[in-house]
Design an enzyme around this catalytic site. Structure first.
Site, PDB file in Angstrom:
ATOM      1  CB  CYS A 717      -6.387  -1.241   2.577  1.00 55.61           C
ATOM      2  SG  CYS A 717      -6.347   0.569   2.494  1.00 55.61           S
ATOM      3  CG  HIS A 796     -12.047  -8.838  -7.296  1.00 56.10           C
ATOM      4  ND1 HIS A 796     -12.759  -7.729  -7.709  1.00 56.10           N
ATOM      5  CD2 HIS A 796     -10.748  -8.569  -7.595  1.00 56.10           C
ATOM      6  CE1 HIS A 796     -11.940  -6.852  -8.235  1.00 56.10           C
ATOM      7  NE2 HIS A 796     -10.717  -7.334  -8.177  1.00 56.10           N
ATOM      8  CG  HIS A 880      -6.755 -13.906  19.563  1.00 58.94           C
ATOM      9  ND1 HIS A 880      -6.971 -13.304  20.781  1.00 58.94           N
ATOM     10  CD2 HIS A 880      -6.043 -15.043  19.821  1.00 58.94           C
ATOM     11  CE1 HIS A 880      -6.407 -14.027  21.739  1.00 58.94           C
ATOM     12  NE2 HIS A 880      -5.846 -15.095  21.177  1.00 58.94           N
ATOM     13  CG  HIS A 884      -8.690  -2.705   6.686  1.00 62.82           C
ATOM     14  ND1 HIS A 884      -7.347  -2.473   6.501  1.00 62.82           N
ATOM     15  CD2 HIS A 884      -9.342  -1.680   6.073  1.00 62.82           C
ATOM     16  CE1 HIS A 884      -7.196  -1.364   5.799  1.00 62.82           C
ATOM     17  NE2 HIS A 884      -8.384  -0.866   5.536  1.00 62.82           N
ATOM     18  CG  HIS A 913      -5.592   5.974  19.856  1.00 64.75           C
ATOM     19  ND1 HIS A 913      -4.444   5.865  20.629  1.00 64.75           N
ATOM     20  CD2 HIS A 913      -6.145   7.168  20.166  1.00 64.75           C
ATOM     21  CE1 HIS A 913      -4.325   6.934  21.391  1.00 64.75           C
ATOM     22  NE2 HIS A 913      -5.347   7.740  21.132  1.00 64.75           N
TER      23      HIS A 913
END
Length: 1033
Positions: A717, A796, A880, A884, A913
Site C-alpha cells: 500500500c 524500510h 493537514h 493511510h 468509510h
C-alpha cells in the site's frame, strides 16, 4: 544588474573589457558545464547465476517429460522441431518444480526458485566486491511477471539485513528488456543521490509461466526460457573508479507500444480452455527489426564518429532532396564499438539483429554461445554474454560494448559501456568450467578500434608504411613488426596461441585496401582536427590577447578581476547544486460505476454462497462491523459473481477501466496531450501482466517512442509514495519533463476463498480505487500547479523478521493463496512510523520543537532525569494530515502516535468509510477530501503517510502554492455534503431502527445500539424484503 554595472564601470576605468569578460566568462562556462554534466556511473562488478547440476535438462529429457504432460503426439513433435532449430544446448536448466510430472506451479515453488537464484548470485557479487549489505543505498529488482508480497526487494532486505533508509524498487511485467530498464532506473536514482551504491538484480521466474495448453503460438516459450539471473553493482562514488570494470556512457530507450502490431506481438493471455500463457506473434521478428531501427537512429548521434554521421547525412540529403539513386547508408557501428551483446531471445532474433547491424559471426558469437549454454534467460542474458567476452580475455581498456535488449510492449533498449582497464579472464563465473568447449578463432580487425591517441598513431603508421613501400617497391613488414598485436589471429582456446601473418599486401592503385586507408585518413581528419578546432581557436585567442596586454595595465586590477570571477562562482555553484523544484500540477481519482457498489449486507449474503461455512461468514460480519467501511464502496464485477471469477481477462478489464477513466479525467483537467508525457510510472499491487500496464497506457494514448516507463508491483500500500519518489528522481535526472504517475490495486485476482481467519480480513477491507498524478519540473507549470514537493522520507523495516512477516502472500493448508495479516501489524506500523518521523523531523519541524526534543533526549540519556519521552508537535509543522486509510485500527494507531485530534484524521476516516482501503491510491482521495471541503490554502503544508508490506513507512510533504477552490468534479462531488459522518448520530438512528436493522437478527434494539457503538460502525443498512436501504445523516 549589479554584475552588469560593475563590468561597465570596470571597462571605463581600465579599457580592458574584453580581457575582464574572458576572465569571468571562461570560469563560469567551465563551472556551469561541469555542474550540469551528470556524474559518472561505474559498473564495479557483476555476477551471474549458475544453477545446480540437478537442474539441468537435456533436449531429450525435456521431450520425454512433455510426453507425460501433454499426451498429444502433434504437440510433442512441434516442441521437438522448435528445440532442434533453437540452437539451445543440453546444459540449460529448469527449476525442480518443472521437472515433476505434472509440473508444480505453486507460490511456494516460485519463491523457492527465485530466492535460490537471488541469494546465490548476490552472495557471489558481495564476495567479489568486498562490500557489506549495509553499504547498499539503492536496490532495484526486475523479475518478469512474478510479483509476490512482500516484494523481492523486501526479501533481499530481510535476508541481508540492509539499512532502513534503503531506496528499493521492484520492477515487473516489462519483458526481457527489463534488465536494461533497471539499469536506467538505477542511473537516474544515482544521479539524484550522489555518493551512493546501487545493487541491480535481474531474473525471470520460470515456475509459474509453463504453458500446459495446446496453442502453438503459446508453446514456444516452454522451449526457449531457462533459469538465470544476474546481480550488478553500480556506483557514483569517485573512489570506486579505481576498481570498477566499466563506465556507463549512454542509455537509449525505445518504446513501440503506440503501434498495435508491436504491442500485440508478445501477449500474456488465456487460450480457449482458460489456460494462461505467453502468446508470440509471427510479426515478432519484423517488429524487433523496426524497434532496433528506431533505437539506433536515436543512439547514433551519441556514439558514432562524426565521419559516419556526416556520410549518413549526405546520403540522406542526396536521396531526399536531390533524388539521387543511392542505397540508404547504414552507419558502420563497428567503428563505434568493439563488442556487441545482443539479446539472446532465440536464433531468429539474433540473426535479425545481426543482419540489421551488418555484423560478422565473430561479433554475435557471445549471443549465440549464451543461447546454446544457458538458453533465453530473459533480462539477465546480456550479462552472461559480457561474462563470455571477459572469460575469452577480449575486454581491453577503452573498449566499448553495446548491449541491446528487446522486450514485450514492444521495447528496444540499448546501453553502452566503456571498459576502464584490461580485464583478465576471471577465475570464477558462469563460463569457468565450460570455456574450453566453446572454441572459436577470432580475427581482430584493427579498423574496428575506437579512435584514441594510441590507436591514432598506430593507424598513421599503417597509413604511411604501405604508401612508402609501394613507392620504393620493397616488401612490406609484418603487422606485428609495425604495431604489435594488431591484426593478429588469436585462437581463443586456452592457452592462447598467436599466429603472425607473413606479410601485408602492398598498396597499389588496384588494391582495394587503398580505399580503406583513404577512409581511415578521412575519418581521422574529421574526428580529431575538426573536433579539437574550437578549443584550439579559443586557446590561441586568449594567449594572443594576454600577450598583447601590458602587465602594468591589468596589474592594478588583478584583485578586482579575481573578485569578478569568484563572486559569480559563489552564486552559481550553490544554485546549480540545488535540485530543481517538483510541482504537482494536478491529479484525478477514480470513481467506480454505480453498479460496482457493494453494500455490506449484500456482501455478507454473497459470502454465504462462496464459503458455505457459517463460522467464516460470521467472522467476516464481525470484521465489517468494526471496519468503519460504508455501503458505497466498490468491488469489480467479477467478484459480484458466485463463485467469483478471477481470470486474467477479468483482471485486465478491471485495471484498464480504472486506468483509462482516471487518466482521461487528468488529461482533460490539465489540457495536456498524451505526447507531452515524458515519464510514466505505474504501481499495481501484485498484478503484473505482459505487456506491462505502462505499455497498455502507451498503446491506448499513442505516447511517444522515447517515453521513460517504469512498472512497479508487489510493494504494498505504500507503493503510491514510492512511485512519487521514483518520479522525483527521474525528473531530477531529466530536466524540463512531465511525469505521469498512476497508482492502483487490482482486486480481482486477490479474493481469498479459504477458511484461515488471518487471510480473510483483506476481503473485507480492500476496494476498487485508483489515482493519476501529473508531476513536472518545468518552470512554466508553476503558475498553475497546485502543490510543490518539499520532502520524501522512506523507511524500510524489512531487516526485522517480525516486520517482514506481518503481511505475507502465501498459500493456506489447502493450497488456496491469499494475504496473511499478522496480529503484530499495528505494533509494527507504530515502530516503522517512529523511525520515519525521527528521520523526517529535522527537515520539517520548527527549531523550537527540535530543541525541546534534543533537550529531553539529553536529559534522559546523559543525566538520568526521569522524564517522559518528548513527542514533537507535528501540528506546528503541518496544517493537514493524510494518513493511510488501511483500516480503523491503523488510523487510530497513527493518530495516537502523532497525538492528533479527530479533525486532523477526518480525511482518513471519511475516505475509509466512502471508498474503503484503496491501497496505494487512498492518500489522494484524502487530499481530494480536503480540497472538496475548501480547506487547502496558500502555503499550507500537508503530510502524507503510507504503510505497506515489507514492512515500509513512506512520507511525502507537499506545500500548497495557492488558495484552492472547491473543485467542480472529483470523487467527492456527489457526496461531500453528507460528510463528515457523525458516528453517534448513526448509533441513535440505528437504535431507533430496531431489530430489523442490518444485523438486527443478532441483537435487540438496545443491545444492538450498544454493540454498534462498541464496533464504531459508521453506516446503517436496513434489510427489508431483500432490499438494502442506506440511512446516512
Amino acid at each position: 544588474m549589479v554584475i552588469t554595472m560593475t563590468l561597465l564601470v570596470h571597462a571605463l576605468l581600465s579599457l580592458n573589457l574584453m580581457f575582464s569578460c574572458w576572465i569571468v566568462v571562461i570560469p563560469l562556462a567551465i563551472i556551469i558545464r561541469y555542474m550540469s554534466k551528470p556524474g559518472n556511473i561505474y559498473l564495479v562488478d557483476y555476477a551471474c547465476y549458475v544453477p545446480p547440476a540437478h537442474w539441468r535438462i537435456t533436449s531429450g529429457i525435456f521431450i520425454e517429460h512433455c510426453k507425460f504432460i501433454f499426451q498429444d503426439e502433434k504437440i510433442v513433435n512441434f516442441l521437438r522441431k522448435i528445440l532442434e532449430r533453437s540452437h539451445i544446448g543440453d546444459e540449460t536448466c529448469l527449476p525442480p518444480s518443472l521437472h515433476m510430472s505434472p509440473p508444480r506451479e505453486t507460490l511456494s515453488d516460485s519463491n523457492a526458485e527465485v530466492q535460490g537464484t537471488m541469494f546465490s548470485t548476490i552472495d557471489a557479487l558481495l564476495k567479489k566486491t568486498g562490500l557489506r549489505p549495509q553499504d547498499i543505498d539503492i536496490l532495484v529488482v526486475n523479475s518478469g511477471t512474478f510479483s509476490p508480497t512482500p516484494s523481492l526487494t523486501a526479501t533481499i532486505v530481510n535476508k541481508y539485513k540492509m539499512r532502513s533508509n534503503i531506496k528499493s524498487f521492484n520492477v515487473s511485467g516489462m519483458g526481457c528488456s527489463a534488465g536494461l530498464i533497471s539499469i536506467s532506473l538505477a542511473r537516474d536514482v544515482l544521479r539524484a543521490n550522489p555518493n551512493s551504491n546501487a545493487l541491480v538484480f535481474s531474473t525471470e521466474v520460470i515456475t509459474p509461466n509453463f504453458y500446459k495448453g495446446t496453442e502453438r503460438e503459446m508453446l514456444v516459450t516452454n522451449c526457449l526460457f531457462r533459469v538465470g539471473g544476474a546481480a550488478i553493482l553500480l556506483s557514483n562514488k569517485w573512489k570506486e573508479r579505481k576498481r570498477a570494470k566499466y563506465s556507463l556512457l549512454h542509455i537509449e530507450r525505445t518504446h513501440k507500444g503506440a503501434d498495435d502490431q508491436a504491442y500485440n506481438c508478445i501477449f500474456q493471455r488465456e487460450d480457449s480452455y482458460d489456460v494462461h500463457g505467453s502468446f508470440l506473434s509471427k510479426d515478432l521478428i519484423s517488429v524487433a527489426g523496426e524497434a532496433l531501427k528506431m533505437n539506433i537512429t536515436n543512439l547514433g548521434p551519441s556514439v558514432l564518429p562524426i565521419s559516419e554521421q556526416l556520410l549518413f547525412s549526405l546520403n540522406f540529403i542526396g536521396r531526399k532532396f536531390f533524388n539521387l539513386k543511392l542505397k540508404p547508408y547504414i552507419p558502420n557501428f563497428k567503428k563505434a564499438f568493439e563488442h556487441f551483446c545482443i539479446h539472446a531471445g532465440g536464433r531468429a532474433v539474433i540473426s535479425e539483429l545481426q543482419k540489421s547491424l551488418n555484423l560478422t559471426e565473430d561479433l554475435v558469437e557471445p549471443s549465440r554461445m549464451t543461447l546454446h549454454r544457458f538458453g533465453n534467460t530473459s533480462s539477465s542474458c546480456l550479462w552472461y554474454e559480457l561474462s563470455y567476452l571477459e572469460a575469452k580475455g577480449r575486454m581491453k581498456r577503452n573498449n566499448k560494448v553495446w548491449q541491446i535488449a528487446l522486450g514485450a510492449g514492444f521495447k528496444c533498449n540499448s546501453v553502452v559501456w566503456k571498459c576502464l582497464r584490461d580485464l583478465e579472464a576471471p577465475s570464477d563465473g558462469p563460463w569457468t568450467h565450460y570455456l574450453i568447449q566453446y572454441r572459436r578463432t577470432v580475427s581482430l580487425v584493427w579498423a574496428s578500434e575506437s579512435p584514441n591517441l594510441k590507436s591514432c598513431l598506430s593507424h598513421m603508421i599503417r597509413l604511411f608504411k604501405p604508401l612508402i613501400a609501394d613507392l620504393i617497391s620493397l616488401p612490406m613488414p609484418t603487422v606485428v613488426d609495425v604495431i604489435g598485436a594488431d591484426g593478429v589471429v588469436i585462437d581463443d582456446a586456452l592457452p592462447l596461441h598467436i599466429h603472425k601473418k607473413e606479410t601485408m599486401p602492398r598498396i597499389s592503385m588496384s588494391n582495394p585496401m587503398k580505399l580503406e586507408h583513404i577512409k581511415l585518413s578521412y575519418r581521422l581528419l574529421i574526428d580529431y582536427v575538426f573536433g579539437f578546432m574550437p578549443i584550439m581557436v579559443i586557446t590561441v585567442t586568449l594567449l594572443v590577447h594576454a600577450l598583447s596586454l601590458h602587465f602594468s595595465t591589468f596589474g592594478p586590477n588583478l584583485v578586482f578581476s579575481c573578485w569578478m570571477t569568484v563572486l559569480p562562482l559563489a552564486i552559481i555553484i550553490p544554485y546549480m547544486s540545488k535540485p530543481g523544484n517538483i510541482y504537482l500540477v494536478d491529479y484525478a481519482c477514480y470513481v467506480p460505476s454505480a453498479h460496482w457498489r457493494t453494500a455490506l449486507g449484500s456482501f455478507i449474503e454473497h459470502c454465504k454462497f462462496i464459503f458455505e461455512d457459517a463460522k467464516s461468514v460470521n467472522f467476516l460480519r464481525k470484521i465489517l462491523e468494526r471496519s468503519h467501511i460504508g455501503d458505497e464502496t466498490c468491488l469489480p464485477p467479477s467478484l459480484h459473481m458466485s463463485p467469483p471469477r478471477e481470470t486474467l481477462s477479468d483482471a485486465n478489464a478491471e485495471v484498464q477501466g480504472t486506468m483509462f477513466s482516471t487518466i482521461d479525467a487528468l488529461l482533460n483537467n490539465t489540457g495536456l496531450r498524451p505526447q507531452d508525457i515524458d515519464i510514466l510510472v505505474v504501481n499495481s499491487g501484485t498484478f503484473s501482466p505482459t505487456p506491462s500496464l505502462t505499455a497498455t497506457i502507451v498503446n491506448k494514448y499513442k505516447m511517444t517512442s522515447n517515453i521513460k516507463s517504469f512498472n512497479l508491483s508487489g510493494m504494498g500500500c505504500s507503493a503510491g509514495l514510492l512511485s512519487i519518489s521514483l518520479a522525483r528522481d527521474v525528473l531530477r535526472a531529466n530536466p524540463n519533463s512531465n511525469a505521469l504517475v498512476f497508482s492502483t490495486e487490482v482486486i480481482t485476482p486477490n479474493f481469498y476463498k479459504g477458511t484461515e481467519r488471518e487471510m480473510l480480513v483483506t476481503n473485507c477491507l480492500f476496494r476498487v480505487g485508483g489515482a493519476a498524478i501529473l508531476l513536472s519540473n518545468k518552470w512554466k507549470e508553476r503558475k498553475r500547479a497546485k502543490y510543490s514537493l518539499l520532502h520524501i522520507e522512506r523507511t524500510h523495516k524489512g531487516a526485522d523478521d517480525q516486520a517482514y512477516n506481518c503481511i505475507v502472500q502465501r498459500e493456506d493448508s489447502y493450497g488456496v493463496h491469499g494475504n496473511f495479516l499478522s496480529k503484530d501489524l499495528i505494533s509494527v506500523a507504530g515502530e516503522a512510523l517512529k523511525i520515519n518521523i525521527t528521520n523526517l523531523g529535522p527537515f520539517v519541524l520548527p527549531i523550537s520543537e527540535q530543541l525541546l526534543f534534543s533537550l529531553n533526549f539529553i536529559g534522559r540519556k546523559f543525566f538520568n532525569l526521569k522524564l517522559k519521552p518528548y513527542i514533537p508537535n507535528f501540528k506546528k509543522a503541518f496544517e493537514h494530515f493524510c494518513i493511510h486509510a488501511g483500516g480503523r485500527a491503523v488510523i487510530s494507531e497513527l493518530q495516537k502516535s502523532l497525538n492528533l485530534t479527530e479533525d486532523l484524521v477526518e480525511p482518513s476516516r471519511m475516505t475509509l468509510h466512502r471508498f474503503g482501503n484503496t491501497s496505494s491510491s487512498c492518500l489522494w482521495y484524502e487530499l481530494s477530501y480536503l480540497e472538496a471541503k475548501g480547506r487547502m490554502k496558500r502555503n499550507n503544508k500537508v503530510w502524507q503517510i503510507a504503510l505497506g508490506a515489507g514492512f515500509k513507512c513512506n512520507s511525502a510533504v507537499w506545500k500548497c502554492l495557492r488558495d484552492l477552490e472547491v473543485p467542480g468534479d472529483g470523487p467527492w462531488v456527489s457526496c461531500i455534503d453528507r460528510y463528515p459522518v457523525k458516528i453517534q448520530d448513526l448509533v441513535e438512528d440505528q437504535a431507533r431502527s430496531g431489530p430489523e436493522s442490518r444485523f438486527g437478527k443478532r441483537f435487540g434494539s438496545g443491545e444492538f445500539a450498544r454493540a454498534l457503538q462498541r464496533s464504531g460502525t459508521a453506516t446503517i443498512a436496513l434489510v427489508d424484503a431483500g432490499k438494502i436501504t442506506r440511512h446516512v445523516r
